[in-house]
Scaffold this active site. Sequence first.
Site, PDB file in Angstrom:
ATOM      1  N   PRO A 155       0.816  -1.219   0.000  1.00 11.07           N
ATOM      2  CA  PRO A 155       0.000   0.000   0.000  1.00 11.07           C
ATOM      3  C   PRO A 155       0.848   1.267   0.000  1.00 11.07           C
ATOM      4  CG  PRO A 155      -0.748  -1.559   1.676  1.00 11.07           C
ATOM      5  CD  PRO A 155       0.581  -2.049   1.191  1.00 11.07           C
ATOM      6  N   GLU A 156       0.648   2.101  -1.011  1.00  7.67           N
ATOM      7  CA  GLU A 156       1.261   3.423  -1.052  1.00  7.67           C
ATOM      8  C   GLU A 156       0.149   4.414  -1.356  1.00  7.67           C
ATOM      9  OE1 GLU A 156       5.096   3.676  -2.815  1.00  7.67           O
ATOM     10  OE2 GLU A 156       5.623   1.617  -2.301  1.00  7.67           O
ATOM     11  N   LYS A 177      -1.018   8.366   3.065  1.00  5.52           N
ATOM     12  CA  LYS A 177      -1.250   6.925   3.229  1.00  5.52           C
ATOM     13  C   LYS A 177      -2.231   6.641   4.370  1.00  5.52           C
ATOM     14  CE  LYS A 177       3.253   5.780   3.143  1.00  5.52           C
ATOM     15  NZ  LYS A 177       4.429   4.877   3.103  1.00  5.52           N
ATOM     16  N   ASN A 227       7.869   2.415  -0.223  1.00  7.51           N
ATOM     17  CA  ASN A 227       9.139   1.798  -0.571  1.00  7.51           C
ATOM     18  C   ASN A 227       9.275   1.482  -2.055  1.00  7.51           C
ATOM     19  OD1 ASN A 227      11.518   1.217   0.850  1.00  7.51           O
ATOM     20  ND2 ASN A 227      11.183  -0.979   0.562  1.00  7.51           N
ATOM     21  N   ARG A 249      14.389  -0.747   5.289  1.00  9.25           N
ATOM     22  CA  ARG A 249      13.493  -1.091   4.197  1.00  9.25           C
ATOM     23  C   ARG A 249      14.312  -1.613   3.023  1.00  9.25           C
ATOM     24  NH1 ARG A 249       8.847   2.030   5.093  1.00  9.25           N
ATOM     25  NH2 ARG A 249       7.828   0.824   3.454  1.00  9.25           N
TER      26      ARG A 249
END
Length: 267
Positions: free
Chosen positions: A2-3, A51, A165, A253
């Site tokens: 999810p972004e 987000k 990411n 990340r």
Amino acid sequence: MPEGDTVWLTAHHLHEALAGQVLTRSDLRVPRFATADLTGRTVLDVTPRGKHLLTRFEGGLTLHSHLGMDGSWRVYDVSARWSGGPSHQIRAILGNAARTAVGYRLPVVELLRTTEEEEAVGHLGPDLLGPDWDAERAVANLLADPLRPLGEALLDQRNLAGIGNVYKSELAFLARVTPWLPVGELPTGIPERLVATAQRLLEANKQRFDRRTMTSGRNPSQKLYVYGREGRPCPRCGTPVRKADQGEVGRERPTYWCPRCQTGPTP
């Protein structure tokens, strides 16, 4: 993952299913709000903010949720079987006479007064897909700490809201610099181009969950340039894509880049 584009589309689906309807079912499965009952309230709207998701109800209440790394909201017809995961992963349920929205694996579920929403999202920078989008301010925010690595600056939602990411790695590749390059060392014009590209890509992907950053005319089965492609050939030069962790200890990340096409420091 999810972004900002995924959250925008999720909010769109939730708004279509819930807005203007009276809740006939409400279940917040987090200890702090387990006794809260929203049944009988009309859903006013569902709004994305970076987000974050803000579901507003009559009576001045807002449900603030965040998808985190692998959370999701699923919408089902009222008689359909739920399929988003095992029941112990459900964190929220909102239903009306026709549709039921089920939130799975949500790391953030909190009920706020609508007047207090800024306490949850007021720290965010310009929203790449929001009415407050301000490219100049986003660039200024990114450059405010010249020594900060680009990848970390892009992920900081206080600079600009919506990049995660996947886009971090893809944007650095498109700019031909590594995610470890200090933002103060970006070539002239690149910060502005990065911000414009980020907004363009999220806008292009907000209507679909099948995210694509590669331009048309390339291999249709390959949707991303470098993210998730460790060891595979760079689409520009054929050099194997590399992967390394980036970020503070405990919050690293996975980061992908081409060691030939992208200039700058690497681990």
